[in-house]
Design an enzyme around this catalytic site. Sequence first.
Site, PDB file in Angstrom:
ATOM      1  N   GLU A   1      -4.145  -8.031   3.672  1.00  0.00           N
ATOM      2  CA  GLU A   1      -3.218  -8.482   2.739  1.00  0.00           C
ATOM      3  C   GLU A   1      -3.566 -10.076   2.647  1.00  0.00           C
ATOM      4  OE1 GLU A   1      -0.900  -7.042   1.358  1.00  0.00           O
ATOM      5  OE2 GLU A   1      -1.429  -5.278   2.438  1.00  0.00           O
TER       6      GLU A   1
ATOM      7  N   ASP B   1      -2.508  -0.657  -4.544  1.00  0.00           N
ATOM      8  CA  ASP B   1      -3.763  -1.594  -5.223  1.00  0.00           C
ATOM      9  C   ASP B   1      -4.443  -0.984  -6.368  1.00  0.00           C
ATOM     10  OD1 ASP B   1      -3.186  -3.502  -3.272  1.00  0.00           O
ATOM     11  OD2 ASP B   1      -4.715  -3.023  -1.890  1.00  0.00           O
TER      12      ASP B   1
END
Length: 319
Positions: free
Chosen positions: A25, A124
């Site tokens: 992250e 993602d």
Amino acid sequence: EPSGARWAYSFAFSILLFVCVALHELGHSFVAMRYGIKIRSITLYIFGGVASMEDIPRDPSMEARMAVAGPGVSGIIGVGCTLLSIQSAILLGGGHPLTTLLWTLGVINIVLMIFNLLPAFPMDGGRVLRAWFASRMAYVEATRRAANIGKFFAIMMFFLGLFGGGILLVVIAIFIYIAASDEERSTAIVVPLEGVKVRDIMSVDLKTVSPETPLPEIMNLMFREKHRGYPVLVDGRLAGIVTISDVQRVPEEKREKITVGEIMVKSIYVIEPNADAAEAMKKMMERQIRRLPVMDEGKLVGIVSRSDLLRAIEICSGW
């Protein structure tokens, strides 16, 4: 192995796994901050994490770079841990706890990279897909297409989880489906408002009340004017806001003796007339409020409500 050693191994593995997810992250966050985007928070879950950003960039190449950064970090950690585990096996032996720990972390990080690169929006890979679509069509349509593909993947994951994949896969599938739907909805709301200013849509014909106003009077005003909330002024200064829900919380038998000052909300979120209408909508959605007083150089110049914004969305979408 003694149970103490197993506990120590499990504890070390859990901590290191969360560190790896946090670094994934932070990869997104580092690239986002390089582009001047503020990170509000990073939340870690058992199956991954979420970096909460102030805004998702509309530039497709920027969004793609940000999306790839997280899996890139996981891939580097995975390859690094795998190579270290090979060295550990040579020096300490294949069955040594350190070798097993490094090998397991390496494999999990590589799996994390591959899993996150699946084109299941808003993961993602789905964000990379949305960026690719956005370079070829309108941003809202790009989001809708990527979200639909994400939902399709989520449904497949759900059934795979039900028929042997495990409960964690079912939970992840539900999470992806809800997140894809939420992001599709919020994009469809916010994007049409971009370029529209608060001053263009705010109500300037303001009715205000004072803290001494009795509750029956404010109820009559709400009924007559059909507004659900009113700014409360003291000597021309904004002191609070009173809404229909504040009034409804007071029992009927007590309303005769209560004044606006006793029930008004004093912690008020405000906005400037030159701010984007999209920013006003974001503030309302985040704070779960229905209206924002509009302040210009310390003076109350208007009020913008959720219905003003919804009307603007309807008009802008029709263009």
